[in-house]
Design an enzyme around this catalytic site. Structure first.
Site, PDB file in Angstrom:
ATOM      1  N   ASP A  25     -19.781 -21.612   6.566  1.00  0.00           N
ATOM      2  CA  ASP A  25     -19.500 -20.143   6.456  1.00  0.00           C
ATOM      3  C   ASP A  25     -19.271 -19.928   5.098  1.00  0.00           C
ATOM      4  OD1 ASP A  25     -19.527 -18.415   8.359  1.00  0.00           O
ATOM      5  OD2 ASP A  25     -17.527 -19.080   9.192  1.00  0.00           O
ATOM      6  N   ASP A  66     -15.035 -21.283  13.435  1.00  0.00           N
ATOM      7  CA  ASP A  66     -13.665 -21.226  13.883  1.00  0.00           C
ATOM      8  C   ASP A  66     -13.422 -20.158  14.905  1.00  0.00           C
ATOM      9  OD1 ASP A  66     -14.128 -19.210  12.344  1.00  0.00           O
ATOM     10  OD2 ASP A  66     -12.398 -19.962  10.915  1.00  0.00           O
ATOM     11  N   PHE A 122      -6.487   4.504   1.623  1.00  0.00           N
ATOM     12  CA  PHE A 122      -7.788   4.286   1.890  1.00  0.00           C
ATOM     13  C   PHE A 122      -7.965   5.132   3.378  1.00  0.00           C
ATOM     14  CE2 PHE A 122     -11.494   2.482   3.408  1.00  0.00           C
ATOM     15  CZ  PHE A 122     -12.361   2.403   2.518  1.00  0.00           C
ATOM     16  N   SER A 123      -9.074   5.669   3.477  1.00  0.00           N
ATOM     17  CA  SER A 123      -9.369   6.178   4.936  1.00  0.00           C
ATOM     18  C   SER A 123     -11.132   5.994   5.021  1.00  0.00           C
ATOM     19  CB  SER A 123      -8.894   7.341   5.130  1.00  0.00           C
ATOM     20  OG  SER A 123      -9.668   8.403   4.612  1.00  0.00           O
ATOM     21  N   ALA A 124     -11.315   5.869   6.207  1.00  0.00           N
ATOM     22  CA  ALA A 124     -12.841   5.605   6.264  1.00  0.00           C
ATOM     23  C   ALA A 124     -13.659   7.062   5.777  1.00  0.00           C
ATOM     24  CB  ALA A 124     -13.171   5.315   7.913  1.00  0.00           C
ATOM     25  N   ARG A 150     -13.085   7.159   1.792  1.00  0.00           N
ATOM     26  CA  ARG A 150     -13.588   5.875   1.272  1.00  0.00           C
ATOM     27  C   ARG A 150     -13.041   5.949  -0.345  1.00  0.00           C
ATOM     28  NH1 ARG A 150     -18.883   3.893   1.434  1.00  0.00           N
ATOM     29  NH2 ARG A 150     -19.941   6.077   1.319  1.00  0.00           N
ATOM     30  N   LYS A 156      -9.626   5.325  -6.914  1.00  0.00           N
ATOM     31  CA  LYS A 156     -10.846   4.299  -7.114  1.00  0.00           C
ATOM     32  C   LYS A 156     -11.701   4.450  -5.584  1.00  0.00           C
ATOM     33  CE  LYS A 156      -8.959   0.032  -5.872  1.00  0.00           C
ATOM     34  NZ  LYS A 156      -7.513   0.367  -5.534  1.00  0.00           N
ATOM     35  N   SER A 215      -9.099   5.482  -2.641  1.00  0.00           N
ATOM     36  CA  SER A 215      -7.708   5.572  -2.606  1.00  0.00           C
ATOM     37  C   SER A 215      -6.982   5.747  -4.119  1.00  0.00           C
ATOM     38  CB  SER A 215      -7.378   4.482  -2.117  1.00  0.00           C
ATOM     39  OG  SER A 215      -7.547   3.240  -2.927  1.00  0.00           O
ATOM     40  N   GLU A 261      -7.802  -7.007  -2.644  1.00  0.00           N
ATOM     41  CA  GLU A 261      -8.519  -6.504  -3.819  1.00  0.00           C
ATOM     42  C   GLU A 261      -7.905  -5.660  -4.735  1.00  0.00           C
ATOM     43  OE1 GLU A 261     -11.685  -4.453  -1.349  1.00  0.00           O
ATOM     44  OE2 GLU A 261     -12.196  -6.055  -0.606  1.00  0.00           O
TER      45      GLU A 261
END
Lengths: 594, 688
Positions: free
Chosen positions: B316, B526, B384-386, B389, B402, B391, B357
C-alpha cells in the site's frame, strides 16, 4: 600418454562435441513431431506402423498410461526373448546346432536384454544361434534403448509442459526413437564397420589349423561350472595343447553398431569388442566409443531445446564431461604406472594385461570409461586385469549410477534426478523453496528422485552382502581375497545399474547369480523408470515459476560443479566401505609387495 | 513508540534451561520421538549398544565393557542433545506465552440483549461467551473476547497483545472496528459483538502458536526429512553390508575378526545425518520465535516459508512507501511576485488550517523563511468546503486564500480581477504532471504563486527496495491516486510497478495474474476491502490495527502495524530455509572425516595395510571410533545457538550466496570434524 594417445583422445572429443548439437536438435525435432530431412522417406513408414498397430499418434497419455504401455511393451519383449532362448534348438539359422538355454540362464538373459543391461552369463559364440542373435538380441538392443529414450523424453516434457497431465504417446516416442534415430545411425555405422573388416554372414564356424600349435593352462571347472580350487584356495588348472581353432562366424556388424549406439553392450562374441571381428581396427575402436557416447551426450542438447534453454543442457553435459575427464585421467595415470609386482619381473611400464595392443593404452582407457560411464558394458579391455585402482574407476563409474553420459535415455533421466537433489539442497542453502527449470521441487519429487538415484545402490548393497556369505556365490570367484570381493561387487553393480560388463573372473552362470541378478536388473531398471514417469506426471501438472535474481541459475558452471560434487558425495558415502575392502586393500597389498 | 513484551530471552537463561532439561528427557519417549525418524533410529541404536554393554559385562562380548559402555553413553547423549535442542527452542516460546497468559485473568463481561447503551446487562464469565453475543465494555473494563465494535467509540489500550502502550481508537463501522480479547478500554464505552468462541480467540491462537504446540511440519521441512530418511536408510544398509563383507574378508585374509555390532552401530549413528535431524525441529520453532521478537505472529510455519519464496510484494502506498500525508515542499511564485511574499500569504491562509497539509505549509514557511505568526484574534476563518474548494482567512480588509487552481481563479475573477498571471497555468500543469498537488495562493485579488504539495516518500525506502530487488523480489505499489501521481511516486520510491486507482476487485485480479504467471505474492493490508486480496495472496500480512475480516484473511499478523515488516518476514523465511540447507550440507560433509576415522579402525585386524587410511593418526581403533562418536554427539549442542539464531542472511544474488554458504558449511563441514576428532582423540589419550 604419447602423441598417439593424445591425438585419439582429442579427436574423439572434438568429433563428439561437434555432433552433439546437430544430433540433439534433430532428436528434438523428431520428438516434437516436426519435419526433418528424413521425413519424406520415414514418415510413410511411421504412419504405416501406426496403422498396423492401431496407434492413434495424436492421442496423448497421462503418466499412468505411459508407464503401463512401457511396462506392457517390456513384458512382451521379455516373453518373446525368453521363448526364443528356450526354443533355440527348434528355430532356424542355427548352423552350429546349439542347444536351448537353461531356464535360469534364459530368464537372466531375457531380462538382461530387455532391461538394456546386456549382462551375459553365457558366451555368445558358444550358446546363441544366429537367429537368437538377430531376431532376439539385436531387436532388443534397439527397442530397449528406445524405451529408455521414450522415458527420458516423457520426463523432459514434464519439465517443459505446464498444467497438463499429458506426457505424449509412448508408442509414438518408441517408434520415432527407433525409426528416425537408432536405425539410420546404426545402418551407417554398420557399413563403416564392415568396411573395416567386421563380418556379416550366416556361414557355419570355420575350423582352421594353427601355423604353430600352442598350449595353455585351463582352469578346471566342477560340474556346476565353478572353478575348482585346491586346499590353498588357488584355482586348479590343467595344461591343454591346441593345434587347430574354430573361428565363429555370424551377422556381427548389424548387431555391433546398435550394441554401442543403444548403450547395450552385449557382445556377439564372448570377447566382446576385444574380438577382432567385432572391433578390428583403431578406427572402429574410436567409432565404437563415439557411438556409445553419441546419443546420451546429444540427448542433453535435446533436453535443452525442449525446455527452452539450451544452456540447461550444456550444464548437464558439462557435469558429465567433468566426471568422464577425471575418470579417464586417473585411469590413464594408474595404468601407466603399471603394477610394481610385474615390474619386479622385468616387465616395466604400462599395465598391458587384458588390453589389446592394436588399441593401445588410450584406446583401451577411453573405451573402459565410456562403456562404464554409460550403461553400455561392451568391453575392449578386460576390466578384471586392470590394476586395482584402475579397476576401481570403471566400478566407480557404474556405482555412481550410470550418469556419466549414462545409458540412452536412462543416463539423462537419472542425471536429472540427481539435479533435483542438488537443486533441493542448494535451494535451501540460498533460502528458497527449491525450483528446477521453473518447477517447484516438493515432497513428491524428492521421494521419486531419491528412488531413481538410490534404488540401484540399495540393490547392490543388499545383494553383494548376501553373496559374500553364500557359499555358491563365493565359490564362483576365480580369484580369492580382496579381488574376489571386487568381482562380486562389480557384478551386482553392473547388473543393478544395467551396465552389463563384468570383472571377468566371476563365473556368473550359476543359479545364485542368474536369479538374484535377474532381480537386480529388473529392480534397477523399472523402479527408477516408473519413478521417473510418475515424477514427469507430477512436474507436468505444476505451473511455471519464472526465474528471478533469487533463483539459483542451473545453467551455469557453478551449478554443474555442485551437481558433480553431489553425485560424487552420494556415491562415495554409499560405497566407500565396500571399495576399501576391495580395490583399495588390493592396491595397498600390491604396494606392500604381496 | 514504546515496546516490547517480547524482550529477547537468552537461551542460557536458567528459567528456560531447567524446564528444557526435564522436557528433553520426556521427549525420549519413543512414542514422541518417532516423529523425528532419524533420531528415532539413533535411539534404537542406543538401546542396542546398551544391550551389548550389558552383555560385555557378563563377558558375552569380546569388546571391553568400558568401550561399549562409553559408546552407549554417547549415543544416548546424541539423542538427548537433540530433544534438548527442541525443548530449548520451545522453552523460549513457552516463557513468552506465560507472560501473555498473565493478561488473561478470568474476565467478566456485561452481556446485553440488544445493541443499545443503557440497556440491562447480565454479568457472565468470559468463558460463557459465545459467537454472536453482545457485550458492553465501559471504561477500565477488559474486553472479554475478540469481536467487532457495533456501537460507540472508545480508546483501547492494546499493550497486552501488541506491546504498544499508546492507546488506539476503536469505533463501530469502518476499518477500526476490530477489538481483541485481553485488551482494556480506557475511555468511553462500546458495544462489542463477540466473533470467537472461548479457546478460539486470537490470543488463544497466539499462545498456542508461540508454545509450539500447534506447530505442523512445513512442506519444505517434510521434503528435507524425506532426504534425511533416505540417507539414513542407505547408511543403515551400508553398515549392514559391511558385516558380510568383513566376514568374507576375514576368511580371505586369514586373520582378524569380523566387525562387531557395537562398531557397526557406532558407524551408523556417525554417518546418519544426525546433526541436521537433531536440530531440524528447533530451527522451525526458533524461526517463529524470532518473528515474534519482531512483534510478528505467523499463523503457520508455512506462511513464513512462503514469505521466503515471495517474488512479488504488493505494498500500500499510504503509510508504507509514503508518510501518508501530502506535505508542502516549496513555494513557487508567479507573475513577478517574490517567494517570501508568497510564503507569507500561504502562511496566513493556513494559520487556522489544522489538516496535516495546512500544518506542513506553516512548518515550511517557518523552516525556509523564518516566518512565524501568532493567530490573529480578529481573523475571520474561511473553512474548506466541497463547493468552494478553497480555504483561508480574512484579516481586516485583506483576504488570503489557497485552493485548487480553477477555484482560486474563479474566486479572484469574482473579486473583479481579470489579470491572471500568464505563467500560472504552465506551472500548475508542471507540478501536477510531476505527481504533486499544486495549491494556488491569492492575496486579495492577486494570485501570488503556487504551493507544491507532495507525497513524501519515506527516508531509506529506496534502499530497502534495492535490497529486495537484489533478492529477486519485485515491488508493486498499490494506490488510490490517479496514474499520473502514482507514476511520479513510483519513480521516486523506485518501485518496479504500480497499480493506480486500485479498487478491491482490481487488487484481487492483479494478485491472480501474478500467481498465474507463477509468482508468489505477498501483500500487506488492513482494511476490510483488502480482505479478498489478502485471502488470495500467498503471504498475507494484516496490520493488527486492521479490521477483523482483514485479520482473518491474513496468515501473518503484524502487531506493530508497520508494513515494512514484510521485509523482516521475508528475511526470517529465508533464514529458516538457509539454516536447514546449511546444516544439512554440514552434516553430510562431516561423514568424510568419520569414514577416515572409523573404516581403518574397524578393518585393522583384517587388513593392517588399511592403516594408511588413518590419515588423522588416531591413537587406537577404540579411541578412533569413540572420537568419531563423541564428535558426532557434541556437535549438536555446539550448533544449537546457530540453529536458534539462524544463519546470517545477506541479500546477494543466488549464485554468490550458494558459493559463499558452500565454502563455509560444505568445505568447513569437511575440515571441522578432522580437527575435532583428532582433538578428542588426543584428549582420550590423556585420560586413558
Amino acid at each position: 600418454m604419447n602423441a598417439y594417445d593424445w591425438l585419439q583422445t582429442i579427436l574423439l572429443f572434438v568429433v563428439l562435441l561437434a555432433l552433439i548439437k546437430p544430433l540433439g536438435s534433430f532428436m528434438a525435432k523428431v520428438y516434437q513431431g516436426e519435419r526433418t530431412f528424413m521425413s519424406p522417406v520415414l514418415a510413410p513408414c511411421e504412419n504405416l506402423i501406426y496403422r498396423i498397430c492401431g496407434v492413434k499418434k495424436d492421442e496423448e497419455m497421462g503418466w499412468q498410461r505411459y508407464a503401463l504401455a512401457m511396462l506392457f511393451f517390456n513384458l512382451a519383449l521379455f516373453a518373446a526373448l525368453f521363448t526364443i532362448l528356450m526354443s533355440q534348438h527348434l528355430l532356424p539359422l542355427n548352423p552350429q546346432k546349439l542347444p536351448a538355454f537353461s531356464w535360469q540362464l534364459a530368464l537372466n538373459t531375457a531380462i538382461s536384454f530387455t532391461t538394456n543391461t546386456n549382462w551375459q552369463a553365457y558366451a555368445g559364440e558358444q550358446a546363441a544361434s544366429y537367429f537368437t542373435q538377430m531376431a532376439g538380441l539385436t531387436v532388443h538392443n534397439f527397442v530397449s534403448a528406445a524405451t529408455g529414450m521414450a522415458i527420458a523424453i516423457a520426463l523432459i516434457r514434464g519439465f517443459s509442459r505446464r498444467k497438463t497431465s499429458m506426457l505424449g504417446n509412448f508408442w509414438v516416442d518408441l517408434t520415432r526413437s527407433t525409426l528416425y534415430i537408432l536405425l539410420p545411425i546404426s545402418l551407417v555405422a554398420a557399413l563403416v564397420l564392415v568396411s573395416q573388416g567386421v563380418i556379416q554372414n550366416f556361414t557355419p564356424y570355420k575350423t582352421v589349423p594353427l601355423v604353430q600349435s600352442t598350449s595353455y593352462d585351463k582352469p578346471k571347472l566342477d560340474d556346476k561350472g565353478s572353478p575348482l580350487k585346491d586346499a590353498k584356495g588357488n584355482p586348479v588348472t590343467e595344461n591343454v595343447i591346441v593345434k587347430e581353432v574354430s573361428i565363429p562366424m555370424g551377422p556381427v556388424a548389424s548387431q555391433e553398431a546398435i550394441k554401442e549406439l543403444g548403450t547395450n553392450g552385449g557382445g556377439f562374441f564372448n570377447a566382446n569388442s576385444a574380438h577382432p571381428f567385432e572391433n578390428p581396427t583403431p578406427l572402429t575402436n574410436m567409432l565404437e566409443i563415439l557411438l556409445i557416447l553419441l546419443i546420451p551426450g546429444s540427448l542433453t542438447y535435446t533436453f535443452g531445446i525442449m525446455v527452452g534453454n539450451t544452456r540447461q543442457g550444456w550444464a548437464i553435459l558439462g557435469g558429465m564431461l567433468l566426471l568422464l575427464a577425471v575418470s579417464f585421467g586417473v585411469l590413464q595415470i594408474v595404468e601407466t604406472n603399471g603394477n610394481p609386482l610385474v615390474a619386479e619381473l622385468g616387465i616395466r611400464g604400462v599395465n598391458m594385461e587384458g588390453k589389446e595392443v592394436r588399441f593401445g593404452l588410450a584406446g583401451s582407457s577411453l573405451f573402459a570409461v565410456a562403456t562404464t560411464g554409460t550403461s553400455c558394458g561392451a568391453v575392449n579391455t578386460m576390466h578384471d586385469s586392470l590394476t586395482p585402482l584402475g579397476g576401481m574407476i570403471p566400478l566407480s563409474l557404474i556405482l555412481l549410477g550410470e550418469i556419466v553420459f549414462g545409458g540412452v535415455g536412462s543416463g539423462l533421466y537419472t542425471m536429472l534426478a540427481f539435479a533435483i537433489i542438488a537443486v533441493f539442497v542448494s535451494g535451501l542453502m540460498i533460502g528458497r523453496t527449491p525450483e528446477y527449470l521453473g518447477k517447484k521441487i516438493e515432497v513428491r519429487e524428492m521421494w521419486l528422485s531419491i528412488l531413481t538415484i538410490l534404488t540401484a545402490g540399495v540393490v547392490v548393497l543388499i545383494l553383494s552382502g548376501i553373496a559374500m556369505i553364500t557359499p555358491q556365490a563365493v565359490s564362483s570367484m576365480a580369484n580369492p581375497g580382496a579381488h574376489g570381493l571386487s568381482e562380486v561387487f562389480y557384478g551386482f553393480a553392473s547388473m543393478a545399474n544395467n551396465n552389463g560388463s563384468a570383472f571377468a573372473g566371476l563365473n556368473a552362470n550359476v543359479n545364485f547369480y542368474n536369479i538374484l541378478g535377474s532381480l537386480a536388473m529388473t529392480l534397477g531398471r523399472y523402479v527408477p523408470a516408473i519413478a521417473v514417469l510418475t515424477m514427469a506426471g507430477s512436474l507436468a501438472e505444476k505451473k511455471y515459476v519464472p526465474p528471478s535474481l533469487g533463483t539459483l541459475p542451473t545453467d551455469k558452471a557453478p551449478f554443474a560443479i555442485w551437481l558433480t560434487l553431489v553425485i560424487i558425495i552420494v556415491g562415495a558415502l554409499t560405497f566407500f566401505p565396500a571399495l576399501s575392502l576391495g580395490p583399495i586393500v588390493e592396491h595397498l597389498t600390491m604396494l606392500g609387495g604381496k | 513508540m514504546s515496546k516490547h513484551t517480547a524482550e529477547p530471552i537468552s537461551i542460557f537463561d536458567l528459567r528456560i534451561m531447567k524446564p528444557a532439561l526435564t522436557e528433553s528427557i520426556k521427549k525420549l519417549d519413543p512414542r514422541i520421538l518417532w516423529r523425528n525418524p532419524v533420531m528415532f533410529c539413533v535411539e534404537i541404536a542406543s538401546v542396542i549398544t546398551l544391550i551389548t554393554f550389558i552383555m560385555s559385562l557378563t563377558g558375552a562380548n569380546r569388546e571391553p565393557a568400558w568401550f561399549t559402555g562409553t559408546v552407549s553413553i554417547w549415543l544416548w547423549l546424541t539423542v538427548l542433545f537433540s530433544t534438548f535442542a527442541e525443548a530449548l527452542a520451545e522453552g523460549r516460546g513457552k516463557a513468552r506465552a506465560a507472560s501473555l497468559r498473565k493478561s488473561r485473568t478470568d474476565v467478566t463481561a456485561k452481556r446485553l440483549d440488544k445493541p443499545e447503551f443503557g440497556g440491562n446487562y447480565t454479568t457472565v464469565g468470559a468463558s460463557q461467551l459465545r459467537k454472536g453475543d453482545l457485550i458492553l465494555v465501559e471504561a477500565n473494563d477488559m474486553i472479554a473476547g475478540d469481536g467487532d465494535v457495533v456501537a460507540g467509540a472508545a480508546l483501547v489500550n492494546e499493550s497486552a497483545v501488541t506491546g504498544e502502550s499508546a492507546p488506539v481508537v476503536r469505533e463501530s463501522g469502518g476499518d477500526r472496528s476490530a477489538v481483541t480479547g485481553g485488551t482494556t478500554v480506557i475511555a468511553n464505552a462500546i458495544i462489542v459483538r463477540i466473533t470467537a468462541n472461548p479457546g478460539e480467540t486470537f490470543l488463544d491462537r497466539m499462545i498456542g502458536l508461540i508454545e509450539g504446540a500447534k506447530r505442523r511440519k512445513t512442506p519444505n521441512e517434510i521434503a528435507l526429512e524425506v532426504l534425511l530418511i533416505a540417507l539414513t536408510l542407505v547408511f543403515l544398509l551400508v553398515c549392514a553390508n559391511i558385516s558380510p563383507l568383513s566376514i568374507y574378508s576375514v576368511k580371505a585374509a586369514g586373520q582378524g575378526t569380523p566387525v562387531s555390532l557395537t562398531i557397526l552401530v557406532a558407524l551408523f549413528v556417525c554417518l546418519a545425518p544426525t546433526t541436521i535431524a537433531a536440530l531440524l525441529p528447533a530451527i522451525g520453532i526458533a524461526g517463529m520465535d524470532r518473528l515474534f521478537q519482531k512483534n510478528v505472529i505467523a499463523l503457520s510455519g508455512r506462511a513464513i516459508e512462503a514469505a521466503g519464496d515471495v517474488n512479488v510484494l504488493l505494498l500500500d502506498k499510504t503509510g508504507t512507501i509514503t508518510h501518508g500525508n501530502r506535505e508542502a515542499v516549496s513555494f513557487v511564485p508567479v507573475g513577478g511576485h517574490n517567494e517570501k511574499e508568497l510564503a507569507l500569504a500561504a502562511l496566513s491562509a493556513s494559520l487556522f488550517d489544522e489538516t496535516p497539509e495546512g500544518r506542513s505549509v506553516v512548518a515550511l514557511a517557518q523552516q525556509k523563511y523564518g516566518l512565524g505568526m501568532e493567530k490573529p484574534l480578529d481573523a475571520e476563518v474561511v473553512e474548506f468546503s466541497a463547493e468552494t474548494r478553497l480555504s483561508g482567512i480574512n484579516i481586516g480588509a485583506s483576504c488570503f486564500r489557497k485552493g485548487a487552481s480553477d477555484s482560486i481563479v474563479s474566486f479572484v475573477t469574482k473579486l473583479g480581477c481579470t489579470a491572471i498571471p500568464e505563467d500560472l497555468r504552465g506551472l500548475v500543469d508542471r507540478i501536477a504532471r510531476a505527481g504533486a498537488t499544486p495549491l494556488v495562493v491569492s492575496r486579495d485579488c492577486d494570485i501570488l504563486g503556487v504551493i507544491n504539495l507532495k507525497d513524501i516518500v519515506k527516508a531509506g525506502i529506496q534502499e530497502r527496495f534495492l535490497q529486495l530487488r537484489s533478492m529477486g523480489i519485485k515491488t508493486v505499489m498499490i494506490t488510490g491516486d490517479n496514474p499520473l501521481t502514482a507514476a511520479a511516486i513510483a519513480a521516486e520510491a523506485q518501485v518496479d510497478d504500480f497499480l493506480a486507482q486500485a479498487k478491491p476487485e482490481e487488487k484481487l485480479r492483479l494478485i491472480r495474474e501474478y500467481q498465474e504467471g507463477g509468482f508468489m505474492v505477498a501483500m500487506t493490508g488492513d482494511g476490510t476491502n483488502d480482505a479478498p486480496a489478502l485471502a488470495q495472496a500467498d503471504v498475507a500480512v494484516a496490520m493488527n490495527t486492521g479490521t477483523q475480516p482483514a485479520r482473518e484473511a491474513a496468515n501473518i499478523i503484524d502487531l506493530d502495524s508497520n508494513p515494512t515488516k514484510l521485509l523482516d518476514i521475508v528475511e526470517v523465511g529465508k533464514q529458516i530455509l538457509m539454516t536447514r540447507g546449511n546444516l544439512t550440507t554440514f552434516s553430510i560433509s562431516n561423514d568424510v572425516a568419520k569414514y577416515f576415522a572409523i573404516i581403518p579402525a574397524m578393518m585393522l585386524s583384517i587388513y593392517p595395510q588399511l592403516e594408511v587410511l588413518n590419515i588423522m593418526h588416531l591413537a587406537s581403533p577404540f579411541s578412533a571410533i569413540l572420537s568419531a562418536v563423541i564428535f558426532n554427539a557434541i556437535i549438536i549442542p555446539m550448533l544449537v545457538p546457530l540453529a536458534l539464531k539462524g544463519t546470517r542472511f545477506r541479500p546477494m544474488p543466488a549464485e554468490k550466496l550458494l558459493i559463499h554458504n558452500l565454502l563455509i558449511y560444505g568445505v568447513g563441514g569437511i575440515i571441522a570434524p578432522f580437527v575435532g576428532i583428532k582433538a578428542i582423540d588426543l584428549m582420550i589419550g590423556m585420560v586413558v
